[in-house]
Write a protein that holds these residues in place. Structure first.
Motif, PDB file in Angstrom:
ATOM      1  N   GLN A 238     -14.882  -5.678 -24.750  1.00 54.45           N
ATOM      2  CA  GLN A 238     -13.735  -5.858 -23.686  1.00 54.45           C
ATOM      3  C   GLN A 238     -14.452  -6.234 -22.124  1.00 54.45           C
ATOM      4  O   GLN A 238     -14.718  -5.379 -21.400  1.00 54.45           O
ATOM      5  CB  GLN A 238     -13.227  -4.125 -23.394  1.00 54.45           C
ATOM      6  N   ILE A 239     -14.841  -7.510 -22.327  1.00 62.01           N
ATOM      7  CA  ILE A 239     -15.880  -7.880 -21.158  1.00 62.01           C
ATOM      8  C   ILE A 239     -14.875  -8.033 -19.990  1.00 62.01           C
ATOM      9  O   ILE A 239     -13.910  -8.671 -19.986  1.00 62.01           O
ATOM     10  CB  ILE A 239     -16.459  -9.295 -21.450  1.00 62.01           C
ATOM     11  N   ARG A 240     -15.274  -7.477 -18.840  1.00 61.01           N
ATOM     12  CA  ARG A 240     -14.602  -8.013 -17.577  1.00 61.01           C
ATOM     13  C   ARG A 240     -14.693  -9.332 -16.985  1.00 61.01           C
ATOM     14  O   ARG A 240     -15.769  -9.545 -16.279  1.00 61.01           O
ATOM     15  CB  ARG A 240     -14.733  -7.059 -16.484  1.00 61.01           C
ATOM     16  N   ILE A 241     -14.180 -10.028 -17.694  1.00 59.70           N
ATOM     17  CA  ILE A 241     -14.589 -11.702 -17.408  1.00 59.70           C
ATOM     18  C   ILE A 241     -14.156 -11.868 -15.828  1.00 59.70           C
ATOM     19  O   ILE A 241     -14.914 -12.606 -15.192  1.00 59.70           O
ATOM     20  CB  ILE A 241     -13.630 -12.563 -18.210  1.00 59.70           C
ATOM     21  N   GLY A 242     -13.199 -11.206 -15.507  1.00 58.63           N
ATOM     22  CA  GLY A 242     -12.776 -11.529 -13.982  1.00 58.63           C
ATOM     23  C   GLY A 242     -14.035 -11.271 -12.819  1.00 58.63           C
ATOM     24  O   GLY A 242     -14.296 -12.116 -12.080  1.00 58.63           O
ATOM     25  N   ASN A 243     -14.852 -10.131 -13.262  1.00 56.66           N
ATOM     26  CA  ASN A 243     -15.926  -9.910 -12.351  1.00 56.66           C
ATOM     27  C   ASN A 243     -17.121 -10.663 -12.711  1.00 56.66           C
ATOM     28  O   ASN A 243     -17.946 -10.763 -11.838  1.00 56.66           O
ATOM     29  CB  ASN A 243     -16.290  -8.437 -12.801  1.00 56.66           C
ATOM     30  N   LEU A 244     -16.780 -11.820 -13.448  1.00 56.22           N
ATOM     31  CA  LEU A 244     -18.055 -12.623 -13.856  1.00 56.22           C
ATOM     32  C   LEU A 244     -17.613 -14.172 -12.930  1.00 56.22           C
ATOM     33  O   LEU A 244     -18.699 -15.130 -13.360  1.00 56.22           O
ATOM     34  CB  LEU A 244     -18.515 -12.972 -15.191  1.00 56.22           C
ATOM     35  N   LEU A 245     -16.421 -14.060 -12.688  1.00 60.65           N
ATOM     36  CA  LEU A 245     -15.836 -15.621 -12.153  1.00 60.65           C
ATOM     37  C   LEU A 245     -16.645 -16.033 -10.948  1.00 60.65           C
ATOM     38  O   LEU A 245     -17.161 -17.298 -10.815  1.00 60.65           O
ATOM     39  CB  LEU A 245     -14.554 -15.410 -11.772  1.00 60.65           C
ATOM     40  N   PRO A 246     -17.395 -15.064 -10.148  1.00 61.14           N
ATOM     41  CA  PRO A 246     -18.288 -15.785  -9.043  1.00 61.14           C
ATOM     42  C   PRO A 246     -19.505 -16.720  -9.700  1.00 61.14           C
ATOM     43  O   PRO A 246     -20.008 -17.216  -8.506  1.00 61.14           O
ATOM     44  CB  PRO A 246     -18.831 -14.299  -8.335  1.00 61.14           C
ATOM     45  N   SER A 247     -19.846 -16.244 -10.628  1.00 56.72           N
ATOM     46  CA  SER A 247     -20.995 -17.131 -11.113  1.00 56.72           C
ATOM     47  C   SER A 247     -20.694 -18.744 -11.173  1.00 56.72           C
ATOM     48  O   SER A 247     -21.659 -19.423 -11.352  1.00 56.72           O
ATOM     49  CB  SER A 247     -21.477 -16.728 -12.752  1.00 56.72           C
ATOM     50  N   ILE A 248     -19.370 -18.939 -11.334  1.00 52.69           N
ATOM     51  CA  ILE A 248     -18.917 -20.303 -11.095  1.00 52.69           C
ATOM     52  C   ILE A 248     -19.543 -21.075  -9.700  1.00 52.69           C
ATOM     53  O   ILE A 248     -19.598 -21.993  -9.609  1.00 52.69           O
ATOM     54  CB  ILE A 248     -17.419 -20.547 -11.204  1.00 52.69           C
ATOM     55  N   LEU A 249     -19.333 -20.189  -8.911  1.00 54.51           N
ATOM     56  CA  LEU A 249     -19.848 -20.441  -7.277  1.00 54.51           C
ATOM     57  C   LEU A 249     -21.502 -20.405  -7.206  1.00 54.51           C
ATOM     58  O   LEU A 249     -21.993 -21.231  -6.663  1.00 54.51           O
ATOM     59  CB  LEU A 249     -19.136 -19.728  -6.332  1.00 54.51           C
ATOM     60  N   THR A 250     -21.726 -19.309  -7.709  1.00 57.47           N
ATOM     61  CA  THR A 250     -23.332 -19.074  -7.473  1.00 57.47           C
ATOM     62  C   THR A 250     -24.243 -20.022  -8.109  1.00 57.47           C
ATOM     63  O   THR A 250     -25.393 -20.325  -7.831  1.00 57.47           O
ATOM     64  CB  THR A 250     -23.957 -17.532  -7.974  1.00 57.47           C
ATOM     65  N   VAL A 251     -23.658 -20.678  -9.375  1.00 49.70           N
ATOM     66  CA  VAL A 251     -24.452 -21.594 -10.124  1.00 49.70           C
ATOM     67  C   VAL A 251     -24.732 -22.890  -8.944  1.00 49.70           C
ATOM     68  O   VAL A 251     -25.736 -23.569  -9.000  1.00 49.70           O
ATOM     69  CB  VAL A 251     -23.776 -21.964 -11.246  1.00 49.70           C
ATOM     70  N   GLY A 252     -23.713 -23.063  -8.158  1.00 50.98           N
ATOM     71  CA  GLY A 252     -23.897 -24.241  -7.002  1.00 50.98           C
ATOM     72  C   GLY A 252     -25.086 -23.843  -6.297  1.00 50.98           C
ATOM     73  O   GLY A 252     -25.816 -24.632  -5.954  1.00 50.98           O
ATOM     74  N   ILE A 253     -25.036 -22.918  -5.964  1.00 53.90           N
ATOM     75  CA  ILE A 253     -26.191 -22.221  -4.940  1.00 53.90           C
ATOM     76  C   ILE A 253     -27.565 -22.308  -5.426  1.00 53.90           C
ATOM     77  O   ILE A 253     -28.460 -23.053  -5.057  1.00 53.90           O
ATOM     78  CB  ILE A 253     -25.949 -21.072  -4.240  1.00 53.90           C
ATOM     79  N   ILE A 254     -27.707 -21.552  -6.790  1.00 54.07           N
ATOM     80  CA  ILE A 254     -28.832 -21.655  -7.289  1.00 54.07           C
ATOM     81  C   ILE A 254     -29.337 -22.938  -7.671  1.00 54.07           C
ATOM     82  O   ILE A 254     -30.506 -23.194  -7.599  1.00 54.07           O
ATOM     83  CB  ILE A 254     -28.754 -20.616  -8.466  1.00 54.07           C
ATOM     84  N   TYR A 255     -28.454 -23.820  -8.355  1.00 52.69           N
ATOM     85  CA  TYR A 255     -28.712 -25.276  -8.546  1.00 52.69           C
ATOM     86  C   TYR A 255     -29.699 -25.943  -7.350  1.00 52.69           C
ATOM     87  O   TYR A 255     -30.352 -26.712  -7.680  1.00 52.69           O
ATOM     88  CB  TYR A 255     -27.738 -25.967  -9.426  1.00 52.69           C
ATOM     89  N   SER A 256     -28.582 -25.769  -6.183  1.00 52.46           N
ATOM     90  CA  SER A 256     -29.219 -26.475  -5.139  1.00 52.46           C
ATOM     91  C   SER A 256     -30.670 -25.844  -4.685  1.00 52.46           C
ATOM     92  O   SER A 256     -31.435 -26.825  -4.418  1.00 52.46           O
ATOM     93  CB  SER A 256     -28.228 -25.997  -3.805  1.00 52.46           C
ATOM     94  N   ILE A 257     -30.889 -24.944  -4.649  1.00 50.56           N
ATOM     95  CA  ILE A 257     -32.269 -24.261  -4.573  1.00 50.56           C
ATOM     96  C   ILE A 257     -33.212 -24.974  -5.660  1.00 50.56           C
ATOM     97  O   ILE A 257     -34.397 -25.457  -5.346  1.00 50.56           O
ATOM     98  CB  ILE A 257     -32.149 -22.809  -4.361  1.00 50.56           C
ATOM     99  N   TYR A 258     -32.819 -24.977  -6.709  1.00 52.38           N
ATOM    100  CA  TYR A 258     -33.638 -25.584  -7.744  1.00 52.38           C
ATOM    101  C   TYR A 258     -33.820 -27.055  -7.691  1.00 52.38           C
ATOM    102  O   TYR A 258     -35.137 -27.485  -7.687  1.00 52.38           O
ATOM    103  CB  TYR A 258     -33.087 -25.209  -9.274  1.00 52.38           C
ATOM    104  N   TYR A 259     -32.766 -27.772  -7.136  1.00 49.56           N
ATOM    105  CA  TYR A 259     -32.829 -29.146  -6.973  1.00 49.56           C
ATOM    106  C   TYR A 259     -33.845 -29.580  -5.982  1.00 49.56           C
ATOM    107  O   TYR A 259     -34.612 -30.491  -6.028  1.00 49.56           O
ATOM    108  CB  TYR A 259     -31.512 -29.990  -6.740  1.00 49.56           C
TER     109      TYR A 259
END
Length: 234
Positions: free
Chosen positions: A211-232
């Motif tokens: 019973q994973i609360r998938i809705g509460n994981l949705l911000p990871s779709i946005l944070t991946v952009g920030i984290i990848y930008s730092i990595y890049y």
């Protein structure tokens, strides 16, 4: 027309859902087995996407930060309230929960994924709608099957699909002027991997293993952009 593929995708979801409404009276055991089949297929799709990652730490950090943000904002509750509110406009009070469940589940399946992003980018950058039309055919079939089990709420998922993919397609008309091609390609890979894990979670929930609360994981779709930008940049 930039939004042609997106509109076709949304239309096919509606058509599939309407057709599915005619099959809601089939025996429960058939619905259960079909849903298990969909759950297994969703798991496979999600795993294939997740394995594309090239930097696993980006995926991990994206999920961790996304989960924290999602829990703080209580996005899962918000999505359910939205589904209940929409459902109240079309059904009786007793049916609201099933409408919300159908809306949220179908929206997550149709919105999260590589084809949504890549297809919308193709529509915006190259005017090529083939990916979104192909996705629309697949979504229409899945919508048909989901509707037989989850009911009317599935048809409402066409709304976030059109808004999400349409926004990406419109943004993509200018994105090449803002981002280097190497950065964009790498971001899509990691975004696909994060989205794949969320799809795996959807599959597990459909199989009623979690019973994973998938809705509460949705911000990871946005944070991946920030984290990848730092990595890049590093």
């Amino acid at each position: 027309m930039v939004l042609y593929g997106t509109l076709v995708n949304g239309g096919l979801i509606i058509i599939g859902s309407i057709l599915g409404l005619f099959f809601t009276k089939i025996p429960e055991r058939y619905k259960e087995t079909v849903m298990h089949g969909i759950g297994l297929a969703v798991l496979l799709i999600g795993l294939q996407m997740a394995f594309t990652t090239e930097v696993i730490i980006i995926v991990l950090l994206s999920l961790l930060t996304g989960a924290i943000i999602g829990e703080l904002l209580r996005l899962e509750e918000g999505l359910n309230r939205l589904g209940n509110w929409i459902g109240s406009k079309f059904t009786t009070k007793n049916d609201n929960f099933s409408v919300a469940q159908g809306f949220v589940t179908a929206s997550l399946i149709f919105v999260i994924g590589a084809m949504s992003i890549l297809g919308a980018l193709d529509s915006g950058i190259r005017g090529d709608h083939e990916v979104l039309i192909t996705k629309g055919i697949l979504d229409g079939f899945v919508a048909l099957v989901l509707t037989t089990t989850l009911g009317f709420g599935v048809i409402l998922s066409a709304i976030p699909v059109v808004i999400y993919q349409g926004a990406i397609a419109l943004l993509a008309t200018q994105i090449e002027n803002w981002l280097p091609e190497a950065f964009l390609n790498g971001l899509i890979v990691e975004l696909t991997a994060v989205g794949g894990l969320l799809i795996v979670a959807i599959g597990l929930n459909l199989l009623k293993l979690t019973q994973i609360r998938i809705g509460n994981l949705l911000p990871s779709i946005l944070t991946v952009g920030i984290i990848y930008s730092i990595y890049y940049l590093i």
